[in-house]
Scaffold this motif. Structure first.
Motif, PDB file in Angstrom:
ATOM      1  N   GLU A 251       0.890  -1.307  -0.054  1.00 59.86           N
ATOM      2  CA  GLU A 251      -0.142   0.038   0.175  1.00 59.86           C
ATOM      3  C   GLU A 251       0.923   1.391  -0.093  1.00 59.86           C
ATOM      4  O   GLU A 251       2.038   1.240   0.370  1.00 59.86           O
ATOM      5  N   GLU A 252       0.383   2.261  -0.490  1.00 60.73           N
ATOM      6  CA  GLU A 252       1.135   3.456  -0.741  1.00 60.73           C
ATOM      7  C   GLU A 252       0.963   4.542   0.500  1.00 60.73           C
ATOM      8  O   GLU A 252      -0.119   4.624   1.055  1.00 60.73           O
ATOM      9  N   PHE A 253       1.737   5.448   0.831  1.00 66.01           N
ATOM     10  CA  PHE A 253       1.759   6.147   2.145  1.00 66.01           C
ATOM     11  C   PHE A 253       2.517   7.294   1.744  1.00 66.01           C
ATOM     12  O   PHE A 253       3.624   7.246   0.908  1.00 66.01           O
ATOM     13  N   ASP A 254       2.228   8.643   2.035  1.00 64.70           N
ATOM     14  CA  ASP A 254       2.699   9.773   1.945  1.00 64.70           C
ATOM     15  C   ASP A 254       3.509  10.021   3.165  1.00 64.70           C
ATOM     16  O   ASP A 254       2.869  10.033   4.241  1.00 64.70           O
ATOM     17  N   VAL A 255       4.931  10.258   3.221  1.00 71.46           N
ATOM     18  CA  VAL A 255       5.716   9.886   4.198  1.00 71.46           C
ATOM     19  C   VAL A 255       6.606  11.310   4.099  1.00 71.46           C
ATOM     20  O   VAL A 255       7.178  11.619   3.268  1.00 71.46           O
ATOM     21  N   VAL A 256       6.402  12.042   5.348  1.00 74.28           N
ATOM     22  CA  VAL A 256       7.365  13.358   5.527  1.00 74.28           C
ATOM     23  C   VAL A 256       8.157  13.043   6.833  1.00 74.28           C
ATOM     24  O   VAL A 256       7.444  12.746   7.703  1.00 74.28           O
TER      25      VAL A 256
ATOM     26  N   VAL B  36       5.753   6.077  -0.458  1.00 74.58           N
ATOM     27  CA  VAL B  36       6.571   5.067  -0.170  1.00 74.58           C
ATOM     28  C   VAL B  36       5.292   3.770  -0.108  1.00 74.58           C
ATOM     29  O   VAL B  36       4.264   3.802   0.169  1.00 74.58           O
ATOM     30  N   THR B  37       5.871   2.852  -0.777  1.00 74.20           N
ATOM     31  CA  THR B  37       4.781   1.645  -1.095  1.00 74.20           C
ATOM     32  C   THR B  37       5.288   0.448  -0.191  1.00 74.20           C
ATOM     33  O   THR B  37       6.767   0.396  -0.230  1.00 74.20           O
ATOM     34  N   THR B  38       4.673  -0.090   0.707  1.00 73.33           N
ATOM     35  CA  THR B  38       5.150  -1.056   1.595  1.00 73.33           C
ATOM     36  C   THR B  38       5.396  -2.469   0.793  1.00 73.33           C
ATOM     37  O   THR B  38       4.962  -2.515  -0.184  1.00 73.33           O
ATOM     38  N   PHE B  39       6.374  -3.189   1.282  1.00 78.15           N
ATOM     39  CA  PHE B  39       6.698  -4.489   0.876  1.00 78.15           C
ATOM     40  C   PHE B  39       5.662  -5.564   1.142  1.00 78.15           C
ATOM     41  O   PHE B  39       4.646  -5.347   1.600  1.00 78.15           O
TER      42      PHE B  39
ATOM     43  N   SER C 299       5.649  11.456   9.777  1.00 80.30           N
ATOM     44  CA  SER C 299       4.332  11.652   9.453  1.00 80.30           C
ATOM     45  C   SER C 299       3.948  10.857   8.436  1.00 80.30           C
ATOM     46  O   SER C 299       4.470  10.803   7.145  1.00 80.30           O
ATOM     47  N   ILE C 300       3.016  10.053   8.669  1.00 81.03           N
ATOM     48  CA  ILE C 300       2.709   8.887   7.596  1.00 81.03           C
ATOM     49  C   ILE C 300       1.083   9.149   7.190  1.00 81.03           C
ATOM     50  O   ILE C 300       0.167   9.067   8.191  1.00 81.03           O
ATOM     51  N   LYS C 301       0.616   9.304   6.068  1.00 82.09           N
ATOM     52  CA  LYS C 301      -0.656   9.541   5.850  1.00 82.09           C
ATOM     53  C   LYS C 301      -1.087   8.524   4.522  1.00 82.09           C
ATOM     54  O   LYS C 301      -0.053   8.187   3.800  1.00 82.09           O
ATOM     55  N   SER C 302      -2.190   7.966   4.513  1.00 82.94           N
ATOM     56  CA  SER C 302      -2.973   7.383   3.681  1.00 82.94           C
ATOM     57  C   SER C 302      -4.107   7.260   3.395  1.00 82.94           C
ATOM     58  O   SER C 302      -4.849   8.129   4.297  1.00 82.94           O
ATOM     59  N   ASP C 303      -5.069   6.927   2.610  1.00 80.99           N
ATOM     60  CA  ASP C 303      -6.491   6.864   2.625  1.00 80.99           C
ATOM     61  C   ASP C 303      -7.002   6.203   3.839  1.00 80.99           C
ATOM     62  O   ASP C 303      -8.167   6.361   4.359  1.00 80.99           O
ATOM     63  N   GLU C 304      -6.072   5.219   4.525  1.00 79.81           N
ATOM     64  CA  GLU C 304      -6.597   4.531   5.683  1.00 79.81           C
ATOM     65  C   GLU C 304      -6.559   5.482   7.095  1.00 79.81           C
ATOM     66  O   GLU C 304      -7.283   5.083   8.273  1.00 79.81           O
ATOM     67  N   GLY C 305      -5.907   6.334   7.027  1.00 79.03           N
ATOM     68  CA  GLY C 305      -5.768   7.260   8.189  1.00 79.03           C
ATOM     69  C   GLY C 305      -4.219   8.077   8.114  1.00 79.03           C
ATOM     70  O   GLY C 305      -3.663   7.887   7.051  1.00 79.03           O
ATOM     71  N   GLN C 306      -3.902   8.436   9.376  1.00 75.36           N
ATOM     72  CA  GLN C 306      -2.411   9.090   9.558  1.00 75.36           C
ATOM     73  C   GLN C 306      -2.034   8.684  10.865  1.00 75.36           C
ATOM     74  O   GLN C 306      -2.636   8.612  11.968  1.00 75.36           O
TER      75      GLN C 306
ATOM     76  N   ILE D 272      11.303  -0.217  13.734  1.00 71.89           N
ATOM     77  CA  ILE D 272      10.163   0.284  14.551  1.00 71.89           C
ATOM     78  C   ILE D 272       8.818  -0.240  14.153  1.00 71.89           C
ATOM     79  O   ILE D 272       8.511  -0.055  13.023  1.00 71.89           O
ATOM     80  N   THR D 273       8.153  -0.736  14.954  1.00 71.67           N
ATOM     81  CA  THR D 273       6.862  -1.352  14.526  1.00 71.67           C
ATOM     82  C   THR D 273       5.828  -0.963  15.269  1.00 71.67           C
ATOM     83  O   THR D 273       4.622  -1.448  15.372  1.00 71.67           O
ATOM     84  N   THR D 274       5.719   0.193  15.936  1.00 73.52           N
ATOM     85  CA  THR D 274       4.673   0.646  16.982  1.00 73.52           C
ATOM     86  C   THR D 274       3.795   1.841  16.297  1.00 73.52           C
ATOM     87  O   THR D 274       2.991   2.252  17.097  1.00 73.52           O
ATOM     88  N   ILE D 275       4.129   2.255  15.136  1.00 71.14           N
ATOM     89  CA  ILE D 275       3.433   3.400  14.646  1.00 71.14           C
ATOM     90  C   ILE D 275       2.020   2.864  13.779  1.00 71.14           C
ATOM     91  O   ILE D 275       2.198   1.992  13.317  1.00 71.14           O
ATOM     92  N   GLN D 276       1.007   3.558  14.412  1.00 71.27           N
ATOM     93  CA  GLN D 276      -0.382   2.780  14.023  1.00 71.27           C
ATOM     94  C   GLN D 276      -0.923   3.983  13.297  1.00 71.27           C
ATOM     95  O   GLN D 276      -1.058   5.061  13.966  1.00 71.27           O
ATOM     96  N   LEU D 277      -1.673   3.752  12.354  1.00 68.13           N
ATOM     97  CA  LEU D 277      -2.536   4.880  11.850  1.00 68.13           C
ATOM     98  C   LEU D 277      -3.864   5.111  12.439  1.00 68.13           C
ATOM     99  O   LEU D 277      -4.450   3.970  12.897  1.00 68.13           O
ATOM    100  N   LEU D 278      -4.015   6.258  12.502  1.00 68.16           N
ATOM    101  CA  LEU D 278      -5.416   6.812  13.419  1.00 68.16           C
ATOM    102  C   LEU D 278      -6.583   7.176  12.356  1.00 68.16           C
ATOM    103  O   LEU D 278      -6.192   7.669  11.338  1.00 68.16           O
TER     104      LEU D 278
END
Length: 79
Positions: A11-16, A30-33, A51-58, A73-79
């Motif tokens: 999935e694609e994410f806008d990353v800043v 960025v597209t996840t593997f 900052s990570i954003k997608s249609d799923e959240g941010q 790091i595996t603790t960042i969750q989209l809200l």
């Protein structure tokens, strides 16, 4: 061999990523593997706001790249 599997595969994410001076060091889509994760290469010895954003959240988090900091790091969750 074991491994982790993320939930958001290919999935694609806008990353800043911004450093402590407010300078944007990375801004791209960025597209996840297939495993649901992404790689970000950041300069050493600094603290960043990501900052990570997608249609799923941010999501937004602070990460750092000093000697004893984690490299995965595996603790960042989209809200």
């Amino acid at each position: 061999m074991t491994g982790c599997q993320g939930e958001l595969v290919e999935e694609e994410f806008d990353v800043v990523v911004t450093d402590t001076k407010g300078t944007i060091v990375l801004e791209e889509t960025v597209t996840t593997f297939e495993n649901g994760f992404m790689d970000l290469w950041l300069p050493r010895d600094d603290t960043f706001t990501i900052s990570i954003k997608s249609d799923e959240g941010q999501a937004e988090s602070t990460i750092s790249t000093f000697d004893n900091d984690p490299t995965c790091i595996t603790t960042i969750q989209l809200l």
